[in-house]
Design a protein around this motif. Structure first.
Motif, PDB file in Angstrom:
ATOM      1  N   GLY A  88       0.777  -1.345  -0.069  1.00  0.00           N
ATOM      2  CA  GLY A  88       0.110  -0.001  -0.016  1.00  0.00           C
ATOM      3  C   GLY A  88       0.694   1.262   0.067  1.00  0.00           C
ATOM      4  N   ARG A  89       1.958   1.170   0.932  1.00  0.00           N
ATOM      5  CA  ARG A  89       2.637   2.404   0.758  1.00  0.00           C
ATOM      6  C   ARG A  89       3.699   2.581  -0.594  1.00  0.00           C
ATOM      7  NH1 ARG A  89       2.785   0.062   5.970  1.00  0.00           N
ATOM      8  NH2 ARG A  89       4.894  -0.989   5.714  1.00  0.00           N
ATOM      9  N   ARG A  90       3.619   1.326  -1.270  1.00  0.00           N
ATOM     10  CA  ARG A  90       4.240   1.512  -2.432  1.00  0.00           C
ATOM     11  C   ARG A  90       3.349   2.217  -3.402  1.00  0.00           C
ATOM     12  NH1 ARG A  90       4.491  -1.813  -6.711  1.00  0.00           N
ATOM     13  NH2 ARG A  90       6.277  -1.671  -8.123  1.00  0.00           N
ATOM     14  N   ARG A  91       2.201   1.787  -3.405  1.00  0.00           N
ATOM     15  CA  ARG A  91       1.175   2.313  -4.316  1.00  0.00           C
ATOM     16  C   ARG A  91       0.851   3.758  -4.061  1.00  0.00           C
ATOM     17  NH1 ARG A  91      -1.836  -2.110  -2.149  1.00  0.00           N
ATOM     18  NH2 ARG A  91      -3.385  -0.588  -1.470  1.00  0.00           N
ATOM     19  N   LEU A  92       0.871   4.381  -2.983  1.00  0.00           N
ATOM     20  CA  LEU A  92       0.864   5.496  -2.539  1.00  0.00           C
ATOM     21  C   LEU A  92       1.911   6.440  -3.125  1.00  0.00           C
ATOM     22  CD1 LEU A  92      -0.712   7.656  -0.581  1.00  0.00           C
ATOM     23  CD2 LEU A  92       1.149   7.545   1.207  1.00  0.00           C
ATOM     24  N   ARG A  93       3.220   5.909  -3.140  1.00  0.00           N
ATOM     25  CA  ARG A  93       4.419   6.815  -3.714  1.00  0.00           C
ATOM     26  C   ARG A  93       4.193   6.750  -5.207  1.00  0.00           C
ATOM     27  NH1 ARG A  93       7.151   3.752  -0.138  1.00  0.00           N
ATOM     28  NH2 ARG A  93       7.800   2.076  -1.657  1.00  0.00           N
ATOM     29  N   ARG A  94       3.647   5.680  -5.802  1.00  0.00           N
ATOM     30  CA  ARG A  94       3.457   5.713  -7.193  1.00  0.00           C
ATOM     31  C   ARG A  94       2.162   6.465  -7.625  1.00  0.00           C
ATOM     32  NH1 ARG A  94       6.412   1.634  -9.736  1.00  0.00           N
ATOM     33  NH2 ARG A  94       4.850   1.426 -11.467  1.00  0.00           N
ATOM     34  N   VAL A  95       1.134   6.515  -6.987  1.00  0.00           N
ATOM     35  CA  VAL A  95      -0.047   7.283  -7.344  1.00  0.00           C
ATOM     36  C   VAL A  95       0.434   8.662  -7.416  1.00  0.00           C
ATOM     37  CG1 VAL A  95      -2.173   8.049  -6.320  1.00  0.00           C
ATOM     38  CG2 VAL A  95      -1.958   5.609  -6.656  1.00  0.00           C
ATOM     39  N   ALA A  96       1.165   9.053  -6.191  1.00  0.00           N
ATOM     40  CA  ALA A  96       1.700  10.630  -6.217  1.00  0.00           C
ATOM     41  C   ALA A  96       2.642  10.968  -7.308  1.00  0.00           C
ATOM     42  CB  ALA A  96       2.413  10.969  -4.880  1.00  0.00           C
ATOM     43  N   LYS A  97       3.323   9.868  -7.738  1.00  0.00           N
ATOM     44  CA  LYS A  97       4.279  10.379  -8.857  1.00  0.00           C
ATOM     45  C   LYS A  97       3.630  10.628 -10.173  1.00  0.00           C
ATOM     46  CE  LYS A  97       8.979   8.771  -8.238  1.00  0.00           C
ATOM     47  NZ  LYS A  97       9.444   7.665  -7.481  1.00  0.00           N
ATOM     48  N   VAL A  98       2.590   9.574 -10.305  1.00  0.00           N
ATOM     49  CA  VAL A  98       1.681   9.969 -11.439  1.00  0.00           C
ATOM     50  C   VAL A  98       0.858  11.344 -11.381  1.00  0.00           C
ATOM     51  CG1 VAL A  98      -0.761   9.324 -12.735  1.00  0.00           C
ATOM     52  CG2 VAL A  98       1.011   7.482 -12.018  1.00  0.00           C
ATOM     53  N   CYS A  99       0.321  11.585 -10.157  1.00  0.00           N
ATOM     54  CA  CYS A  99      -0.073  12.939 -10.030  1.00  0.00           C
ATOM     55  C   CYS A  99       1.014  14.125 -10.392  1.00  0.00           C
ATOM     56  CB  CYS A  99      -0.747  13.023  -8.904  1.00  0.00           C
ATOM     57  SG  CYS A  99      -2.218  12.059  -8.356  1.00  0.00           S
ATOM     58  N   GLU A 100       2.008  13.973  -9.852  1.00  0.00           N
ATOM     59  CA  GLU A 100       2.925  14.842 -10.078  1.00  0.00           C
ATOM     60  C   GLU A 100       3.345  15.446 -11.636  1.00  0.00           C
ATOM     61  OE1 GLU A 100       6.180  13.410  -7.500  1.00  0.00           O
ATOM     62  OE2 GLU A 100       5.025  14.578  -5.718  1.00  0.00           O
ATOM     63  N   ARG A 101       3.315  14.245 -12.434  1.00  0.00           N
ATOM     64  CA  ARG A 101       3.310  14.308 -13.856  1.00  0.00           C
ATOM     65  C   ARG A 101       2.481  15.402 -14.367  1.00  0.00           C
ATOM     66  NH1 ARG A 101       3.476   8.379 -15.203  1.00  0.00           N
ATOM     67  NH2 ARG A 101       2.151   8.989 -16.852  1.00  0.00           N
ATOM     68  N   PHE A 102       1.000  15.331 -13.644  1.00  0.00           N
ATOM     69  CA  PHE A 102       0.113  15.976 -14.455  1.00  0.00           C
ATOM     70  C   PHE A 102      -0.440  17.368 -13.654  1.00  0.00           C
ATOM     71  CE2 PHE A 102      -1.058  13.068 -17.794  1.00  0.00           C
ATOM     72  CZ  PHE A 102      -0.608  11.850 -17.398  1.00  0.00           C
ATOM     73  N   GLY A 103       0.170  17.325 -12.504  1.00  0.00           N
ATOM     74  CA  GLY A 103      -0.304  18.657 -11.683  1.00  0.00           C
ATOM     75  C   GLY A 103       0.354  18.903 -10.662  1.00  0.00           C
ATOM     76  N   GLN A 104      -0.142  19.917  -9.880  1.00  0.00           N
ATOM     77  CA  GLN A 104       0.599  20.496  -8.706  1.00  0.00           C
ATOM     78  C   GLN A 104      -0.037  19.996  -7.393  1.00  0.00           C
ATOM     79  OE1 GLN A 104       2.553  23.525  -7.825  1.00  0.00           O
ATOM     80  NE2 GLN A 104       2.336  23.054  -5.977  1.00  0.00           N
ATOM     81  N   ARG A 105       0.941  19.492  -6.449  1.00  0.00           N
ATOM     82  CA  ARG A 105       0.297  18.972  -5.243  1.00  0.00           C
ATOM     83  C   ARG A 105      -0.113  20.266  -4.432  1.00  0.00           C
ATOM     84  NH1 ARG A 105       1.743  14.452  -1.778  1.00  0.00           N
ATOM     85  NH2 ARG A 105       3.660  13.852  -3.184  1.00  0.00           N
ATOM     86  N   VAL A 106      -1.254  20.196  -3.768  1.00  0.00           N
ATOM     87  CA  VAL A 106      -1.729  21.377  -2.927  1.00  0.00           C
ATOM     88  C   VAL A 106      -1.966  20.795  -1.549  1.00  0.00           C
ATOM     89  CG1 VAL A 106      -2.817  22.545  -4.707  1.00  0.00           C
ATOM     90  CG2 VAL A 106      -4.184  21.034  -3.509  1.00  0.00           C
ATOM     91  N   GLN A 107      -2.026  19.537  -1.443  1.00  0.00           N
ATOM     92  CA  GLN A 107      -1.872  19.206   0.155  1.00  0.00           C
ATOM     93  C   GLN A 107      -1.644  17.592  -0.134  1.00  0.00           C
ATOM     94  OE1 GLN A 107      -6.109  18.972   1.602  1.00  0.00           O
ATOM     95  NE2 GLN A 107      -6.081  21.156   2.087  1.00  0.00           N
ATOM     96  N   LEU A 108      -1.208  16.958   1.102  1.00  0.00           N
ATOM     97  CA  LEU A 108      -0.649  15.364   0.963  1.00  0.00           C
ATOM     98  C   LEU A 108      -1.307  14.769  -0.103  1.00  0.00           C
ATOM     99  CD1 LEU A 108      -0.030  14.691   4.777  1.00  0.00           C
ATOM    100  CD2 LEU A 108       1.633  15.013   2.906  1.00  0.00           C
ATOM    101  N   SER A 109      -2.589  14.465  -0.207  1.00  0.00           N
ATOM    102  CA  SER A 109      -3.236  13.611  -1.088  1.00  0.00           C
ATOM    103  C   SER A 109      -4.083  14.386  -2.008  1.00  0.00           C
ATOM    104  CB  SER A 109      -4.028  12.524  -0.396  1.00  0.00           C
ATOM    105  OG  SER A 109      -3.061  11.719   0.417  1.00  0.00           O
TER     106      SER A 109
END
Lengths: 96, 96
Positions: free
Chosen positions: A16-37
């Motif tokens: 699960g922790r690995r999935r969290l990192r990979r989901v965040a990486k995908v999101c970082e490719r497309f947008g701007q992080r504004v909160q943890l998730s």
């Protein structure tokens, strides 16, 4: 279009922790992080399809939940922020 | 109006964990939890002012970040959900 991504990934396991990192990486490719998730993106239909496809490959559909909201525009007019502002908003001009 | 609340509360301290619980309690009074730190509300202007006031009393503006997005309507048309659906959505009719 303006898009908001929010996600809950079950992090009770190492997988699960690995999935969290990979989901965040995908999101970082497309947008701007504004909160943890939470990510904000400016995105077109083609990239939206790519984003959804990439996210679907990372999550466990039995354990994780992702929500993509198509926001009203202009985004700034429809969002109210309370508390600590973003440390660094890549979308804002860098003033030297 | 349809509103989305997302929040990041710094939970490194006991005080922060207490703020997290109190912020969630405020949100539960006004809406439906859809993810750990994400709530959807149907709310009018008067209650929006009450909600913001209540949230401002709970957060630490130096450490916590809350975002309130006024969503496009009808909400269901503008949200895509991937993965695990909500366990129990209080807004859906209970079918016995």
């Amino acid at each position: 279009m303006e898009l908001l991504i929010t996600y809950d990934v079950n992090t009770e396991t190492a997988a699960g922790r690995r999935r969290l990192r990979r989901v965040a990486k995908v999101c970082e490719r497309f947008g701007q992080r504004v909160q943890l998730s939470v990510f904000e993106c400016v995105i077109d239909q083609v990239n939206l399809a790519l984003l959804i496809d990439a996210l679907e490959q990372e999550i466990d559909v039995e354990q994780d939940n992702l929500r993509l909201y198509r926001l009203q525009e202009p985004r700034k007019k429809y969002v109210t922020v309370l508390g600590k502002p973003l440390e660094h908003d890549q979308r804002e001009p860098l003033i030297f």
